[in-house]
Design a protein around this motif. Structure first.
Motif, PDB file in Angstrom:
ATOM      1  N   LEU A  35     -23.230  -0.254 -13.152  1.00  0.00           N
ATOM      2  CA  LEU A  35     -23.355  -1.676 -12.848  1.00  0.00           C
ATOM      3  C   LEU A  35     -22.939  -1.918 -11.416  1.00  0.00           C
ATOM      4  O   LEU A  35     -21.850  -1.535 -10.993  1.00  0.00           O
ATOM      5  CB  LEU A  35     -22.481  -2.506 -13.798  1.00  0.00           C
ATOM      6  N   GLY A  36     -23.822  -2.549 -10.660  1.00  0.00           N
ATOM      7  CA  GLY A  36     -23.528  -2.875  -9.277  1.00  0.00           C
ATOM      8  C   GLY A  36     -23.007  -4.289  -9.177  1.00  0.00           C
ATOM      9  O   GLY A  36     -21.929  -4.610  -9.669  1.00  0.00           O
ATOM     10  N   VAL A  37     -23.792  -5.152  -8.601  1.00  0.00           N
ATOM     11  CA  VAL A  37     -23.411  -6.532  -8.366  1.00  0.00           C
ATOM     12  C   VAL A  37     -24.033  -7.418  -9.436  1.00  0.00           C
ATOM     13  O   VAL A  37     -25.190  -7.247  -9.796  1.00  0.00           O
ATOM     14  CB  VAL A  37     -23.905  -6.981  -6.968  1.00  0.00           C
ATOM     15  N   VAL A  38     -23.264  -8.364  -9.949  1.00  0.00           N
ATOM     16  CA  VAL A  38     -23.793  -9.398 -10.830  1.00  0.00           C
ATOM     17  C   VAL A  38     -24.165 -10.571  -9.930  1.00  0.00           C
ATOM     18  O   VAL A  38     -23.334 -11.042  -9.137  1.00  0.00           O
ATOM     19  CB  VAL A  38     -22.746  -9.828 -11.880  1.00  0.00           C
ATOM     20  N   VAL A  39     -25.414 -11.045 -10.011  1.00  0.00           N
ATOM     21  CA  VAL A  39     -25.925 -12.065  -9.099  1.00  0.00           C
ATOM     22  C   VAL A  39     -26.284 -13.324  -9.871  1.00  0.00           C
ATOM     23  O   VAL A  39     -26.970 -13.262 -10.894  1.00  0.00           O
ATOM     24  CB  VAL A  39     -27.184 -11.553  -8.356  1.00  0.00           C
ATOM     25  N   LEU A  40     -25.812 -14.467  -9.359  1.00  0.00           N
ATOM     26  CA  LEU A  40     -26.140 -15.761  -9.943  1.00  0.00           C
ATOM     27  C   LEU A  40     -27.020 -16.538  -8.968  1.00  0.00           C
ATOM     28  O   LEU A  40     -26.660 -16.702  -7.791  1.00  0.00           O
ATOM     29  CB  LEU A  40     -24.869 -16.570 -10.223  1.00  0.00           C
ATOM     30  N   ASP A  41     -28.179 -16.991  -9.419  1.00  0.00           N
ATOM     31  CA  ASP A  41     -29.008 -17.877  -8.608  1.00  0.00           C
ATOM     32  C   ASP A  41     -28.362 -19.254  -8.566  1.00  0.00           C
ATOM     33  O   ASP A  41     -27.764 -19.702  -9.553  1.00  0.00           O
ATOM     34  CB  ASP A  41     -30.404 -18.018  -9.210  1.00  0.00           C
ATOM     35  N   ALA A  76     -22.239 -11.897  -6.744  1.00  0.00           N
ATOM     36  CA  ALA A  76     -23.011 -12.387  -5.606  1.00  0.00           C
ATOM     37  C   ALA A  76     -23.731 -13.659  -6.023  1.00  0.00           C
ATOM     38  O   ALA A  76     -24.028 -13.875  -7.207  1.00  0.00           O
ATOM     39  CB  ALA A  76     -24.007 -11.334  -5.140  1.00  0.00           C
ATOM     40  N   PHE A  77     -24.005 -14.469  -5.033  1.00  0.00           N
ATOM     41  CA  PHE A  77     -24.637 -15.768  -5.264  1.00  0.00           C
ATOM     42  C   PHE A  77     -25.823 -15.856  -4.332  1.00  0.00           C
ATOM     43  O   PHE A  77     -25.691 -15.673  -3.118  1.00  0.00           O
ATOM     44  CB  PHE A  77     -23.618 -16.882  -5.014  1.00  0.00           C
TER      45      PHE A  77
END
Length: 120
Positions: free
Chosen positions: A6-12, A50-51
């Protein structure tokens, strides 16, 4: 053997900087890489959130079959009442926090993403 890590969890979201600052206050950590459409938050324990700016972002609805949440964060807290007070001051919106007998409460972050405060 795992195929991936698992790398980065990204939220739009509509405003990556604002949402990164919200989660920095909730989770601690340091806002790092900041670009116009992308902001990263290094969270204690090693995970990175991340966003990403999403034009026309439409937040999910909870609960809803038409616009399901698709993804949410469970945040472990030692004191639900204190954590609730804190996230509300930071701009969270209660979605399902009325039942005080449960071990979790549901909120939306300022961009509308559902998250739960969970007693640990």
């Amino acid at each position: 053997m795992a195929l991936a890590k698992l790398g980065v969890v990204v939220l739009d979201c509509p405003d990556p900087g604002a949402l990164a600052r919200f989660y920095a206050e909730v989770l601690g950590g340091t806002v790092g890489r900041e670009e116009d459409d992308w902001v990263e938050l290094s969270v204690p324990g090693g995970q990175t959130l991340a966003f990403q700016r999403a034009a026309g972002h439409t937040p999910p609805r909870w609960p809803s079959e038409e616009r399901s949440q698709q993804f949410h964060l469970d945040l472990d807290v030692p004191d639900l009442d204190a954590a609730e007070e804190g996230v509300l001051k930071l701009g969270a919106t209660p979605l399902d926090a009325e039942d005080r007998s449960r071990s979790f409460r549901v909120y939306a972050d300022p961009a509308g993403h559902p998250f739960c405060l969970c007693a640990c």
